[in-house]
Scaffold this active site. Sequence first.
Site, short mmCIF file in Angstrom:
data_model
loop_
_atom_site.label_atom_id
_atom_site.label_comp_id
_atom_site.label_asym_id
_atom_site.label_seq_id
_atom_site.Cartn_x
_atom_site.Cartn_y
_atom_site.Cartn_z
CB SER A 122 67.83 21.48 5.54
OG SER A 122 67.78 22.00 4.13
CG HIS A 150 69.46 18.75 7.48
ND1 HIS A 150 69.54 18.67 6.20
CD2 HIS A 150 69.90 19.81 8.12
CE1 HIS A 150 70.28 19.66 6.05
NE2 HIS A 150 70.37 20.41 7.05
CE LYS A 181 73.34 20.93 8.06
NZ LYS A 181 74.59 20.55 6.88
#
Length: 355
Positions: A122, A150, A181
Site C-alpha cells: 500500500s 489494495h 479501497k
Amino acid sequence: MVAAAADAARRWGASASASRLIGGTLTLHEELEARLAAFLDAEAVIVTTTGFEANLALAPLLGRGDIVFSDKANHASLIEAVRLGFADRRWYRHSDMADLERKLAVADPDAAKAILTDGLFSMEGDLCRLPELVSLARRYGARLVVDGAHDIGLLGPGGRGVTDHFGLPDAVDLHTGTLSKGFGSIGGFLAGPAEVIHYLRHTSRSVIFTTSIPPASAAAALAALTIIESEPERRARAFEVARQVRDGLRGLGFDTGESVTPIVPVITGRKELATALWREVLTEGVFTSAVSAPAVPEERSLVRLSLQATHTDEDIERILVAFAHAGRRLGLIPTGPPPVPVQPMLRETLLDWVS
C-alpha cells in the site's frame, strides 16, 4: 453507490445494531457475502466491519506449534494478526524470495506453515511476487494467505486482484480484503474454503465482538461490485493515469520506486524532505500523503499519490507541474522547462489492455 446506500439506510436504519452472531446479520450481509464469493470464486466469504478486523480474524488459525512467515512490509493489520496468534513468527525481507526460502528451509518440516503477504503493497505500489510465493508454498507445504485490500477490484482482467493479474486463480488458500479501497465503501472480508470461513465465523474475536457493517455500507459495496464487474474501462483508466503521472515524475528526476500501480510513491529518503515536499505540493493545490516510519522504513520516507480513474488529463498536467515547482524549490530535482503532458492512450487501446 450513494443511492444504494441511501435506500438501505431508509429501509434498514443507520446501524445493524449488533454483532453478526448475536443478531446483527441482515439479508444484505448474506447477499454481499454470496456475491463476493461468486466474484472471487471462493467457497465462502465472511464480511467484517473493517478491513483491519478481517486480518485480525486470522489469529485463530495461527496456533501453537505452527509457523507463520510474514513479509516485513505487510500492512499493520497483518502484523497485528501475527502478534495475536500463538504461532512462531518469522519475518522475511520485503519481497525477498531468497530470504523467505532460507527461513522455510530451516523450519520444522512437520509444523503447519503459513505465508502471509499483501497483494499490492500500500505504500510503494509494488506487487507481491505471487508466482514465486506459490512455488515456495507448494515446495515447503505452506498455506498462502494474501491480503487483497489494495488490489481486489483494481488488478486483473476481471478485477479479482493479484491472482487474476498473474493468471493464478487457484494459487491462494485464503484471501482477506477491504471494502474501503477499490469498493469505495467500508468493511472487510475473508474468502476461502467453507470449513475455514465457518471456523473463523465462530472463533475470531474481531468478528464475534464487533457490530456488523452498517446497511448503507453493505449496499454501497454491492453497488460497487456491480460496477467492478461491468465497467472494466474504469480500471484501465486508473492505470493509464498512473502511467502518465509515474512517467512524468520519473522524467522530472523523482524516484518512484518499483510501483506499477495507481499507488505512486515519490521517495525522498528523509522524513523532513517528505514533509517539506508534501507541504510545497499542497501549496500548488495538489493533495497527497506524506508517509514515514513506521508505515515505511525511516530511510524510505515518501510522498504517496493515490490516483483514480476520475482524474482528468488536466489533473495529470497540474500534478506534474506542482511536483516540478515544488521539487525545484526544494532542490530535489534539476531546474528545467515545465513538464510536457504524456500522450494519453486511446480508449480502444485501453479496452484492449483490459481484455
